[in-house]
Scaffold this active site. Structure first.
Site, mmCIF file in Angstrom:
data_model
loop_
_atom_site.group_PDB
_atom_site.id
_atom_site.type_symbol
_atom_site.label_atom_id
_atom_site.label_comp_id
_atom_site.label_asym_id
_atom_site.label_seq_id
_atom_site.Cartn_x
_atom_site.Cartn_y
_atom_site.Cartn_z
ATOM 1 C CB ALA A 11 5.694 -4.181 7.488
ATOM 2 C CB SER A 53 4.204 -5.164 2.384
ATOM 3 O OG SER A 53 4.246 -5.086 0.965
ATOM 4 C CG ASP A 54 10.987 -5.023 1.988
ATOM 5 O OD1 ASP A 54 10.977 -4.528 0.834
ATOM 6 O OD2 ASP A 54 12.049 -5.309 2.580
ATOM 7 C CD1 TRP A 55 8.855 -3.841 -4.733
ATOM 8 C CD2 TRP A 55 8.588 -2.801 -2.779
ATOM 9 N NE1 TRP A 55 8.399 -2.564 -4.986
ATOM 10 C CE2 TRP A 55 8.228 -1.897 -3.815
ATOM 11 C CE3 TRP A 55 8.461 -2.347 -1.459
ATOM 12 C CZ2 TRP A 55 7.785 -0.594 -3.571
ATOM 13 C CZ3 TRP A 55 8.035 -1.056 -1.217
ATOM 14 C CH2 TRP A 55 7.699 -0.193 -2.259
ATOM 15 N N GLY A 56 7.121 -7.825 -1.489
ATOM 16 C CA GLY A 56 6.933 -9.276 -1.419
ATOM 17 C C GLY A 56 6.887 -9.802 0.006
#
Ligand code: BGC
Length: 779
Positions: free
Chosen positions: A204, A237-240
């Site tokens: 995402a 999730s994308d990182w962060g």
């Protein structure tokens, strides 16, 4: 190639989340480090290892660091901006298999790729990690890669879902996109990959879509991804990308990455206490994570042969490079020529993009070295500096080298500082000092070929003075050999542009609606992205979508179009013959574009609906067949929430590029069936009521009643429509003058016969079961 020890014990995974405690379960829902998920040893749950992606493995040496510039050695394959130009799913499958072999050997369970976002603006700093401006091409190539990765027992993780089309303010920007445009353009490649390649995970994106963060967006992750498309994998999730872990879980996001200093866990616990999320949601995500662990538990573990992978990188790059221009047949170059190689980029090639995808290559074949070996006499001049500081002496050296040579190879391109993940380019230009040097070289020797390194389309007005241009994009670690293969003719170029080259930024679809304001970027161009835009506006691009030359030529003939019945319903059958009419073997990409009938909804003049790459010896022919279900020609109807192919005349264009159409025809098609008019309401317009048979009967009954007095009250719908036909016709005539008026608002006009209770009766009559009763009124 040094590889860390395996992280994949063959212990079987518990597939049932029921045996775990709640704290254990919650611990699985956020990363344990930058690159791993949590392990629960007593329950036999191992950590999953995730690594970038997409054009090679970037596995950091240290689990607790982002590891940029500090990862294990891996083959650096060409970036997606180049491999997309192969238009060759089979090649993408070979790349996927090789990437998965290296992943498995490095103990990687999940490869973070492919990048499937659509190239909305050429300025996006990350276009090099994406395939195309066209969703069909991106989807087909992405699906081939995903299938091949997963066939090795390694998970692919298509990204960044969705509408992550710019790096400017990428973490927060709200992409405001209408439903039709989302479904047809920005979600389509993901849909193709999810439906046909069944990825085991998906990432995402950072941005918001229509006001809600992608990672916390229930419509995106639940309604569309899992509901409409049947995705059964893990959403990462994308990182962060997570701002509220409980909201993300509620939306269907299974795994937050990376470790979030305990914040994610605390938010989940608080959400459970407050009742905003529940244990079933936790269990569902844990079950999906355990399923991912089971799916990746026994990767194929084929031995990795770095030399074979380097050869594949070379082959892939050579088969994808795009010959943009070749006046007078200046290419291929004879090795007997005295060649001047000009440009620092020949010695210091830009062969991959900057940011999280940056691979630590097993080796690099430098163009200058390879050319020096392949040609009898080669001189070199740097011509410019990569830091953009102009140095007159470098230009004079280049002029001298060019004047003394038979031909010049000038290396032009975007230095790394100009283009990267994390920011967008401010404009389309190449560095001014490089262009000054090129102009000086051309004046000294017009027999000059330009080789271009770049991750996104650039401005090319300089090309009008250059006889030949080879677009090499970011060709990976075998760049030198691959370039030499194409420049000398050992490989006949067959790449076709997967994105339009515009003349000016002002011509591009997103101009005026990019990069957004006050945190929102409005996709005002709608479905008119890429070539759809230039075609609709009859605007000449510098180089069109699908363009790419060859050292041979191809003739197209014998277009035959018909419709046929099949198990999938009605099919459109397109047949034609392609012949290699030149003197050397080569490959051609046959592109099938379809123009839908306009009228009902805005339509692009032509949209890519199928393509095929064929390899032909001189004089050989290939019969090419495309069979498309009507559904493949459909548009998304946002009002009816479904895909619809309208009935009418469809234009079929077959070509060698989107602007080099060789054969055309048209077909009358029945469409995918009449659109159900949907449920009428008082907010439906008068025209919509009249277009709906039942709505017309109900209004007809009302008209008959008004004309016939109280005695007609309660006339049967059908009967009223028959007996009151004249009056209904009269009313219909009058009403159609006001067709766009919602029925509810008609009640507000002076003298209107519609009272609130008549309105309520109409609504009830049109919605209720067909009882044979007309509108009950108090008139
Ligand atoms: C990028 C992703 C990448 C992740 C891990 C993010 O910044 O957007 O594409 O996979 O970092 O490196």
């Amino acid at each position: 190639m040094p590889m860390p020890a395996s992280d994949n014990p063959s212990a079987s995974m518990p597939r049932d989340a029921g045996s775990l405690t709640l704290p254990h379960k919650l611990s699985l829902l956020s990363g344990a480090s930058f690159w791993r998920t949590a392990a629960i040893a007593p329950a036999g749950i191992r950590p999953l290892v995730l690594s970038d992606g997409p054009h090679g493995i970037r596995r950091p040496h240290n689990e607790d660091e982002p590891g940029l510039g500090n990862s294990i050695e891996a083959t650096c394959f060409p970036a997606e901006c180049l491999t997309a130009c192969s238009w060759d799913p089979e090649l993408l499958a070979q790349l996927g298999a090789a990437t998965a072999r290296e992943a498995a050997a490095a103990g990687v369970d999940v490869v973070l790729g492919p990048g499937l976002n659509i190239k909305r603006t050429p300025l996006c700093g990350r276009n090099f990690e994406y395939f195309s401006e066209d969703p069909l091409l991106a989807g087909e190539l992405g699906a081939a890669w995903v299938r091949a990765v997963q066939a090795q027992g390694v998970a692919a993780c298509p990204k960044h879902f969705a509408a992550n089309n710019q790096e400017a303010d990428r973490m927060r920007i709200d992409a405001s996109v209408d439903d039709r445009t989302l479904r047809e353009i920005y979600l389509k490649a993901f849909e193709t990959v999810v439906r046909s390649a069944r990825p085991w995970s998906l990432m995402a994106a950072y941005n918001k879509i229509n006001g809600i963060h992608a990672a916390e967006n229930p419509w995106l992750l639940d309604t569309v991804l899992r509901g409409d498309w049947g995705f059964d994998g893990v959403v990462v999730s994308d990182w962060g990308a997570v701002t509220d872990r409980a909201a993300a879980l509620d939306a269907g996001l299974d795994l937050e990455m990376p470790a979030s200093n305990g914040l994610g866990l605390a938010e989940l616990e608080a959400g459970l206490d407050a009742g905003t999320i529940n244990r079933d949601m936790v269990d569902a995500s844990v079950a999906r994570l355990l399923q991912l662990a089971a799916r990746t538990a026994s990767p194929a573990r084929e031995p990795v042969d770095p030399e074979a992978h380097h050869r594949l990188a070379r082959d892939a790059a050579a088969r994808s490079m795009v010959l943009l221009k070749n006046q007078g047949g200046i290419l291929p170059l004879s090795p007997k020529l005295r060649l001047a190689v000009v440009g620092e980029l020949a010695r210091t090639p830009r062969f991959q993009g900057a940011g999280s995808s940056q691979v630590n290559p097993t080796r690099i074949s430098v163009p200058l070295d390879v050319l020096a070996e392949g040609f009898t006499a080669v001189s070199f001049a740097a011509g410019y500096r990569l830091d953009g500081e102009s140095e007159e002496a470098l230009v004079s050296e280049a002029e001298t080298a060019a004047a003394a040579a038979d031909a010049v190879l000038f290396f032009l391109g975007l230095p790394e500082e100009k283009e990267s993940e994390g920011f967008d380019r401010p404009d389309l230009t190449l560095p001014a000092d490089q262009l000054q040097s090129l102009a000086a070289v051309l004046a000294a020797n017009p027999w000059t070929v330009v080789v271009l390194f770049n991750g996104g389309a650039v401005e090319t007005s300089w090309a009008s003075d250059v006889p030949a241009v080879l677009e090499a994009w970011l060709p990976g670690q075998a760049c030198g050999e691959a370039l030499a293969d194409v420049l000398t003719g050992a490989v006949n170029p067959s790449g076709k542009l997967a994105e339009t080259f515009p003349h000016r930024i002002e011509d591009t679809p997103a101009f005026g609606n990019y990069p957004g304001e006050s945190g929102t970027v409005r996709y005002g161009e709608g479905i008119f992205v890429g070539y759809r835009w230039y075609d609709a506006r009859r605007m000449e691009p510098a180089f069109p979508f699908g363009h790419g030359l060859s050292y041979t030529s191809f003739g197209y003939s014998g277009l035959a179009l018909k419709t046929a019945e099949s198990d999938e319903g009605q099919m459109v059958s397109v047949r034609l013959t392609v012949r290699n009419t030149g003197s050397c073997a080569g490959a051609e990409v046959i592109q099938l574009y379809v123009g839908a009938p306009g009228g009902t909804a805005p339509a692009a003049p032509r949209e890519l609906r199928a393509f095929r790459k064929v390899y032909l010896e001189p004089d050989a022919t290939a019969d090419v067949a495309f069979d498309l279900p009507l559904a493949a020609l459909a548009r998304f109807d946002p009002a009816a929430h479904r895909w619809t192919a309208d009935p009418g005349g469809y234009r079929i264009d077959v070509g060698s590029s989107s602007r080099d159409i060789r054969l055309s025809g048209s077909l009358e098609l029945p469409g995918t069936g009449a659109e159900p008019t949907g449920q009428l309401s008082l907010d439906s317009t008068i025209a919509e009521w009249l277009a709906n048979p039942r709505g017309q009967r109900v209004l007809g009954a009302l008209a008959a009643e008004a004309a016939g007095g109280a005695g007609e009250t309660g006339a049967a719908e059908t009967g009223a429509a028959e007996t009151g036909a004249g009056e209904a016709g009269g009313l219909a005539g009058a009403l159609s003058l006001m067709g766009s008026l919602p029925l509810r608002r008609l009640a507000r006009f002076p003298g209107s016969p519609l009272t609130p209770s008549i309105l309520a009766g109409l609504e009830q009559a049109v919605r209720g079961p067909e009882t044979g009763q007309g509108a009950s009124t108090d008139a």
